[in-house]
Design a protein around this motif. Sequence first.
Motif, short mmCIF file in Angstrom:
data_model
loop_
_atom_site.label_atom_id
_atom_site.label_comp_id
_atom_site.label_asym_id
_atom_site.label_seq_id
_atom_site.Cartn_x
_atom_site.Cartn_y
_atom_site.Cartn_z
N ASP A 199 0.81 -1.22 0.00
CA ASP A 199 0.00 0.00 0.00
C ASP A 199 0.85 1.27 0.00
O ASP A 199 0.32 2.37 0.00
N THR A 200 2.20 1.11 -0.02
CA THR A 200 3.06 2.29 0.04
C THR A 200 3.57 2.72 -1.33
O THR A 200 4.17 3.79 -1.45
N PHE A 201 3.39 1.90 -2.36
CA PHE A 201 3.82 2.28 -3.70
C PHE A 201 3.01 1.54 -4.76
O PHE A 201 2.38 0.53 -4.47
N ASP A 202 3.04 2.08 -5.96
CA ASP A 202 2.43 1.42 -7.11
C ASP A 202 3.52 0.69 -7.88
O ASP A 202 4.57 1.28 -8.18
N LEU A 203 3.27 -0.57 -8.23
CA LEU A 203 4.30 -1.38 -8.85
C LEU A 203 3.86 -1.94 -10.19
O LEU A 203 2.73 -2.42 -10.34
N VAL A 204 4.78 -1.88 -11.15
CA VAL A 204 4.60 -2.51 -12.45
C VAL A 204 5.73 -3.50 -12.64
O VAL A 204 6.90 -3.18 -12.38
N VAL A 205 5.40 -4.72 -13.07
CA VAL A 205 6.40 -5.77 -13.28
C VAL A 205 6.49 -6.10 -14.76
O VAL A 205 5.46 -6.34 -15.41
N PHE A 206 7.71 -6.10 -15.28
CA PHE A 206 7.94 -6.49 -16.67
C PHE A 206 8.69 -7.82 -16.67
O PHE A 206 9.86 -7.88 -16.28
N GLU A 207 8.01 -8.87 -17.08
CA GLU A 207 8.60 -10.21 -17.13
C GLU A 207 7.87 -11.01 -18.21
O GLU A 207 6.70 -11.34 -18.05
#
Length: 268
Positions: free
Chosen positions: A26-34
């Motif tokens: 809840d402390t950051f927005d995350l995007v994962v590229f895999e």
Amino acid sequence: MKKRIALVGGGRMGGAMLRGWAPMADTFDLVVFEPYPSAEVSEIVATQSWVLNPELDETTTFDCVVLGIKPQLFPSLGEQTIKHLVSDHTLVLSIMAGIGTAKIAEVLDASHVIRAMPNTPGQIGKGVTAYWNSPTVPSEAEALAVSLLRPLGMVEKLQSEKQMDAVTAVSGSGPAYVFLLAEAMAAAGEGEGLERGLAERLAWQTVIGSAALMEETGQNPQDLRRAVTSPEGTTAAATDALTAGGGIVTLVRRAVEAAIHRSRQLGK
């Protein structure tokens, strides 16, 4: 405002970082590229309402881009893809072996680069990560990097980037040395007549218990080794064989030197 973070590479270490970051979701927005995410990575991303492999336009940038790819992939992916995720304010946190901060900054046109080397016990929060940051990295960005590395275990700051190759060889590759020792102990037990499964359990639990004893007592390995080595006893006979003519000490030194050499080759 939440920090926007991109993880490029969701392999073993990337997955370990994702698991460690879950309580901080809840402390950051995350995007994962895999391109080939494991079932576990896909599940973690979905559970935390993060995003996997979105389509981005050229205006999309991030506060922090974490490089979890193999160093051999960086020259092509860096110029073609990753560079477009980086802006003037973006912190690039690299866990790639061998690739120096200057090269990362050049390829990605990045102003702020931190280089770190975790190891695989970070998958269970028992790892150690050493890092180095260039003088241009703001203290706030460094604090963000440390907060992202801490879920993997202990975090150590280096005095210079020149130490990173040695870190890679000692702690980055180090778990493999321990696993190889466990394999060798089990094979020796089997060779002396123990059933294979029993030999493996005895060897593996001995390694696990010995590491736990170091952690719980806080004693250094030399003192613990001396405490279990009775003069002219069986352990003394074994350690004499292991150290004869330089023995295991020389072999480990050669292993570290070989890993350092390879790390430097990867950075070219």
